[in-house]
Design a protein around this motif. Structure first.
Motif, short mmCIF file in Angstrom:
data_model
loop_
_atom_site.label_atom_id
_atom_site.label_comp_id
_atom_site.label_asym_id
_atom_site.label_seq_id
_atom_site.Cartn_x
_atom_site.Cartn_y
_atom_site.Cartn_z
N CYS A 15 -14.69 18.89 -9.90
CA CYS A 15 -14.16 17.52 -9.98
C CYS A 15 -14.84 17.83 -7.87
O CYS A 15 -13.71 19.03 -7.03
N GLU A 16 -14.77 17.15 -7.29
CA GLU A 16 -14.44 17.04 -5.21
C GLU A 16 -13.37 17.44 -5.00
O GLU A 16 -13.44 18.61 -4.33
N ARG A 18 -11.30 19.04 -6.81
CA ARG A 18 -10.54 20.93 -7.37
C ARG A 18 -11.34 21.16 -6.26
O ARG A 18 -10.26 22.64 -6.33
N CYS A 27 -6.96 18.77 -12.29
CA CYS A 27 -7.36 18.25 -12.67
C CYS A 27 -7.29 18.65 -14.01
O CYS A 27 -6.51 19.11 -14.71
N GLN A 32 -16.20 13.21 -16.99
CA GLN A 32 -16.65 13.17 -15.18
C GLN A 32 -17.12 12.04 -15.10
O GLN A 32 -17.65 10.84 -15.80
N ARG A 44 -17.68 12.64 -6.88
CA ARG A 44 -18.29 12.93 -8.48
C ARG A 44 -16.48 13.24 -8.86
O ARG A 44 -15.86 14.10 -7.93
N LEU A 45 -15.84 13.04 -10.00
CA LEU A 45 -14.09 13.57 -10.14
C LEU A 45 -13.84 13.85 -11.38
O LEU A 45 -14.66 13.38 -12.35
N CYS A 46 -12.27 14.35 -11.53
CA CYS A 46 -12.01 14.39 -12.84
C CYS A 46 -11.40 12.71 -13.01
O CYS A 46 -11.00 12.57 -12.12
N HIS A 49 -7.85 11.92 -10.06
CA HIS A 49 -8.17 12.10 -9.37
C HIS A 49 -8.74 11.03 -9.13
O HIS A 49 -8.99 10.17 -7.72
#
Length: 86
Positions: A15-16, A18, A27, A32, A44-46, A49
């Motif tokens: 994650c960006e 994280r 996260c 994704q 690109r994130l969890c 987020h």
């Protein structure tokens, strides 16, 4: 076509957000999520987020790269539902 060997088990996506605070991981989830801004910048994130970012920036949209399970996870975090609880 790539000839690189890929593991059958996919690693937990990075994650960006994280990466900003390696001491405390907030996260959640394995899916994704890819959100896209008006300038076509991908984030690109969890799911946790992505929900926070999506709720605070109405210009973001889900990319076609995001699986339906990822979008469901984001909605669960955003609106307090999901998680298998009834």
């Amino acid at each position: 076509m790539s000839t690189a060997h890929h593991s059958r088990k996919s690693p937990l996506p990075d994650c960006e957000l994280r990466q900003e605070d390696s001491e405390v991981s907030t996260c959640a989830g394995r899916e994704q999520v890819v959100l896209v801004g008006l300038d076509d910048t991908e984030h690109r994130l969890c799911p946790a987020h992505a929900a926070a970012l999506w709720l605070t920036d109405p210009t973001l949209r889900f990319s076609a790269k995001t699986r339906p399970e990822g979008i469901s996870a984001v909605m669960g975090h955003a609106f307090g539902g999901g998680g298998g609880r009834r």
